[in-house]
Design a protein around this motif. Structure first.
Motif, PDB file in Angstrom:
ATOM      1  N   LEU A 130       0.836  -1.198   0.000  1.00 46.01           N
ATOM      2  CA  LEU A 130       0.000   0.000   0.000  1.00 46.01           C
ATOM      3  C   LEU A 130       0.873   1.251   0.000  1.00 46.01           C
ATOM      4  O   LEU A 130       0.558   2.241  -0.649  1.00 46.01           O
ATOM      5  CB  LEU A 130      -0.923  -0.014   1.219  1.00 46.01           C
ATOM      6  CG  LEU A 130      -1.920   1.116   1.349  1.00 46.01           C
ATOM      7  CD1 LEU A 130      -2.836   1.146   0.126  1.00 46.01           C
ATOM      8  CD2 LEU A 130      -2.735   0.964   2.610  1.00 46.01           C
ATOM      9  N   GLU A 131       2.005   1.181   0.697  1.00 47.33           N
ATOM     10  CA  GLU A 131       2.932   2.326   0.745  1.00 47.33           C
ATOM     11  C   GLU A 131       3.512   2.614  -0.636  1.00 47.33           C
ATOM     12  O   GLU A 131       3.628   3.777  -1.041  1.00 47.33           O
ATOM     13  CB  GLU A 131       4.057   2.046   1.752  1.00 47.33           C
ATOM     14  CG  GLU A 131       4.938   3.220   2.043  1.00 47.33           C
ATOM     15  CD  GLU A 131       4.188   4.341   2.732  1.00 47.33           C
ATOM     16  OE1 GLU A 131       4.545   5.503   2.482  1.00 47.33           O
ATOM     17  OE2 GLU A 131       3.260   4.077   3.505  1.00 47.33           O
ATOM     18  N   ASN A 132       3.873   1.554  -1.396  1.00 55.15           N
ATOM     19  CA  ASN A 132       4.402   1.747  -2.749  1.00 55.15           C
ATOM     20  C   ASN A 132       3.357   2.369  -3.670  1.00 55.15           C
ATOM     21  O   ASN A 132       3.658   3.276  -4.446  1.00 55.15           O
ATOM     22  CB  ASN A 132       4.875   0.416  -3.347  1.00 55.15           C
ATOM     23  CG  ASN A 132       6.101  -0.116  -2.659  1.00 55.15           C
ATOM     24  OD1 ASN A 132       6.795   0.602  -1.960  1.00 55.15           O
ATOM     25  ND2 ASN A 132       6.370  -1.400  -2.844  1.00 55.15           N
ATOM     26  N   VAL A 133       2.130   1.890  -3.551  1.00 54.50           N
ATOM     27  CA  VAL A 133       1.050   2.436  -4.380  1.00 54.50           C
ATOM     28  C   VAL A 133       0.803   3.891  -4.020  1.00 54.50           C
ATOM     29  O   VAL A 133       0.646   4.747  -4.892  1.00 54.50           O
ATOM     30  CB  VAL A 133      -0.236   1.593  -4.208  1.00 54.50           C
ATOM     31  CG1 VAL A 133      -1.417   2.251  -4.879  1.00 54.50           C
ATOM     32  CG2 VAL A 133      -0.020   0.197  -4.749  1.00 54.50           C
ATOM     33  N   ARG A 134       0.805   4.192  -2.721  1.00 54.35           N
ATOM     34  CA  ARG A 134       0.602   5.565  -2.270  1.00 54.35           C
ATOM     35  C   ARG A 134       1.711   6.479  -2.790  1.00 54.35           C
ATOM     36  O   ARG A 134       1.456   7.600  -3.235  1.00 54.35           O
ATOM     37  CB  ARG A 134       0.557   5.608  -0.749  1.00 54.35           C
ATOM     38  CG  ARG A 134       0.213   6.982  -0.203  1.00 54.35           C
ATOM     39  CD  ARG A 134       0.166   7.020   1.320  1.00 54.35           C
ATOM     40  NE  ARG A 134      -0.812   6.087   1.828  1.00 54.35           N
ATOM     41  CZ  ARG A 134      -0.678   5.379   2.944  1.00 54.35           C
ATOM     42  NH1 ARG A 134       0.409   5.509   3.667  1.00 54.35           N
ATOM     43  NH2 ARG A 134      -1.619   4.562   3.337  1.00 54.35           N
ATOM     44  N   ASN A 135       2.956   5.999  -2.757  1.00 55.24           N
ATOM     45  CA  ASN A 135       4.076   6.799  -3.255  1.00 55.24           C
ATOM     46  C   ASN A 135       3.955   7.050  -4.751  1.00 55.24           C
ATOM     47  O   ASN A 135       4.211   8.159  -5.230  1.00 55.24           O
ATOM     48  CB  ASN A 135       5.407   6.114  -2.949  1.00 55.24           C
ATOM     49  CG  ASN A 135       5.725   6.128  -1.472  1.00 55.24           C
ATOM     50  OD1 ASN A 135       5.212   6.946  -0.721  1.00 55.24           O
ATOM     51  ND2 ASN A 135       6.556   5.203  -1.035  1.00 55.24           N
TER      52      ASN A 135
ATOM     53  N   ILE B 119       3.569  10.732  -6.502  1.00 53.28           N
ATOM     54  CA  ILE B 119       4.499  11.173  -7.552  1.00 53.28           C
ATOM     55  C   ILE B 119       3.722  11.580  -8.792  1.00 53.28           C
ATOM     56  O   ILE B 119       3.981  12.624  -9.398  1.00 53.28           O
ATOM     57  CB  ILE B 119       5.532  10.063  -7.862  1.00 53.28           C
ATOM     58  CG1 ILE B 119       6.501   9.904  -6.690  1.00 53.28           C
ATOM     59  CG2 ILE B 119       6.285  10.376  -9.146  1.00 53.28           C
ATOM     60  CD1 ILE B 119       7.388   8.673  -6.789  1.00 53.28           C
ATOM     61  N   SER B 120       2.743  10.775  -9.168  1.00 53.73           N
ATOM     62  CA  SER B 120       1.924  11.095 -10.340  1.00 53.73           C
ATOM     63  C   SER B 120       1.144  12.390 -10.120  1.00 53.73           C
ATOM     64  O   SER B 120       1.036  13.214 -11.028  1.00 53.73           O
ATOM     65  CB  SER B 120       0.951   9.960 -10.645  1.00 53.73           C
ATOM     66  OG  SER B 120       1.651   8.797 -10.986  1.00 53.73           O
ATOM     67  N   ASN B 121       0.613  12.573  -8.932  1.00 55.38           N
ATOM     68  CA  ASN B 121      -0.121  13.812  -8.628  1.00 55.38           C
ATOM     69  C   ASN B 121       0.784  15.027  -8.723  1.00 55.38           C
ATOM     70  O   ASN B 121       0.390  16.067  -9.248  1.00 55.38           O
ATOM     71  CB  ASN B 121      -0.748  13.743  -7.236  1.00 55.38           C
ATOM     72  CG  ASN B 121      -1.972  12.863  -7.197  1.00 55.38           C
ATOM     73  OD1 ASN B 121      -2.547  12.553  -8.233  1.00 55.38           O
ATOM     74  ND2 ASN B 121      -2.365  12.462  -6.012  1.00 55.38           N
ATOM     75  N   ASN B 122       2.019  14.900  -8.210  1.00 55.46           N
ATOM     76  CA  ASN B 122       2.958  16.020  -8.291  1.00 55.46           C
ATOM     77  C   ASN B 122       3.301  16.346  -9.740  1.00 55.46           C
ATOM     78  O   ASN B 122       3.399  17.516 -10.118  1.00 55.46           O
ATOM     79  CB  ASN B 122       4.225  15.717  -7.500  1.00 55.46           C
ATOM     80  CG  ASN B 122       3.973  15.714  -6.006  1.00 55.46           C
ATOM     81  OD1 ASN B 122       3.036  16.339  -5.529  1.00 55.46           O
ATOM     82  ND2 ASN B 122       4.799  14.996  -5.266  1.00 55.46           N
ATOM     83  N   LEU B 123       3.481  15.317 -10.560  1.00 55.07           N
ATOM     84  CA  LEU B 123       3.771  15.548 -11.979  1.00 55.07           C
ATOM     85  C   LEU B 123       2.601  16.245 -12.665  1.00 55.07           C
ATOM     86  O   LEU B 123       2.797  17.156 -13.478  1.00 55.07           O
ATOM     87  CB  LEU B 123       4.100  14.233 -12.685  1.00 55.07           C
ATOM     88  CG  LEU B 123       5.432  13.588 -12.301  1.00 55.07           C
ATOM     89  CD1 LEU B 123       5.563  12.217 -12.965  1.00 55.07           C
ATOM     90  CD2 LEU B 123       6.594  14.473 -12.692  1.00 55.07           C
ATOM     91  N   LEU B 124       1.386  15.820 -12.331  1.00 60.68           N
ATOM     92  CA  LEU B 124       0.202  16.460 -12.910  1.00 60.68           C
ATOM     93  C   LEU B 124       0.090  17.912 -12.478  1.00 60.68           C
ATOM     94  O   LEU B 124      -0.235  18.781 -13.283  1.00 60.68           O
ATOM     95  CB  LEU B 124      -1.062  15.700 -12.508  1.00 60.68           C
ATOM     96  CG  LEU B 124      -1.327  14.407 -13.258  1.00 60.68           C
ATOM     97  CD1 LEU B 124      -2.518  13.694 -12.647  1.00 60.68           C
ATOM     98  CD2 LEU B 124      -1.568  14.667 -14.715  1.00 60.68           C
ATOM     99  N   LYS B 125       0.382  18.189 -11.209  1.00 60.65           N
ATOM    100  CA  LYS B 125       0.328  19.570 -10.728  1.00 60.65           C
ATOM    101  C   LYS B 125       1.346  20.434 -11.466  1.00 60.65           C
ATOM    102  O   LYS B 125       1.062  21.579 -11.813  1.00 60.65           O
ATOM    103  CB  LYS B 125       0.590  19.621  -9.228  1.00 60.65           C
ATOM    104  CG  LYS B 125      -0.562  19.118  -8.393  1.00 60.65           C
ATOM    105  CD  LYS B 125      -0.232  19.147  -6.922  1.00 60.65           C
ATOM    106  CE  LYS B 125      -1.362  18.555  -6.093  1.00 60.65           C
ATOM    107  NZ  LYS B 125      -1.027  18.504  -4.660  1.00 60.65           N
ATOM    108  N   GLU B 126       2.548  19.895 -11.709  1.00 63.51           N
ATOM    109  CA  GLU B 126       3.570  20.655 -12.436  1.00 63.51           C
ATOM    110  C   GLU B 126       3.123  20.936 -13.867  1.00 63.51           C
ATOM    111  O   GLU B 126       3.309  22.045 -14.378  1.00 63.51           O
ATOM    112  CB  GLU B 126       4.893  19.900 -12.435  1.00 63.51           C
ATOM    113  CG  GLU B 126       5.556  19.832 -11.071  1.00 63.51           C
ATOM    114  CD  GLU B 126       6.771  18.925 -11.052  1.00 63.51           C
ATOM    115  OE1 GLU B 126       7.168  18.407 -12.122  1.00 63.51           O
ATOM    116  OE2 GLU B 126       7.326  18.725  -9.961  1.00 63.51           O
TER     117      GLU B 126
END
Length: 196
Positions: A109-114, A118-125
């Motif tokens: 679950l921790e790997n999926v959350r990470n 990361i994907s959310n941060n890329l989308l925000k950028e």
């Protein structure tokens, strides 16, 4: 009485049973499910009707598939009822995403959350980049539209200020008892026949 929730449940069950029995084009099963939902209020009875129809359609479909595969089998192909041949991967090949040190890749679950963060941060950028590039274009478009309106408002404001100043001058002259410059020309000259 027909229950829409019961119809929906029967539709889901029909799709599930059709995929379980490997029936393509499950229109007959869907029709049976909807009819069972209209006729019966008992979900168990509806499930049994759908299950039997799906099993019968699955048997018909699989029997016709076996007949066509036996009749159309080409030389060099395995017989229809034999197990499929599986070629194991060679030792030089590594599955995608698997570590090369011999440990298994455990999804936690921790790997999926990470990965999600990361994907959310890329989308925000990416959204910030798009917003920055569109900001200049948006500012230019707004300025072009507003410049014409501002010029029109300034022109009308100037005209309005002139009119207000003229009214003030007339009121001031009227309060002093001096006729306004325009009021002299507007007065009628006394006619010769009029009595004074």
């Amino acid at each position: 009485m027909m229950n829409p929730f019961n119809l929906l449940i029967n539709y889901v069950i029909a799709n599930s049973r059709a995929s379980f029995y490997n029936v393509s084009g499950n229109q007959e099963i869907t029709n049976t499910a909807l009819l069972a939902g209209v006729v019966s209020e008992n979900p168990l009875l509806s499930y049994l009707l759908i299950e039997n129809k799906a099993k019968a359609e699955g048997d018909k479909f699989n029997a016709s598939a076996d007949v066509t595969s036996v009749a159309g089998s080409a030389p060099g192909l395995p017989a229809p009822n034999t197990a499929p041949i599986v070629n194991p991967p060679t030792s030089t090949e590594t599955p995608t995403g698997a570590p090369t040190n011999g440990t298994t890749n455990v999804v936690t679950l921790e790997n999926v959350r990470n990965e999600i963060s990361i994907s959310n941060n890329l989308l925000k950028e990416e959204i910030a980049k798009i917003a920055a590039s569109n900001n200049a274009e948006l500012t230019k478009a707004i300025a072009e539209k507003l410049d014409a309106k501002i010029a029109l408002i300034e022109k009308s404001t100037g005209t309005l200020n002139d009119a207000i100043q003229e009214i003030k001058n007339r009121l001031e002259a009227f309060s002093k008892g001096v006729p306004a410059p325009d009021s002299v020309s507007n007065q009628k000259a006394p006619a010769k026949n009029e009595k004074r």
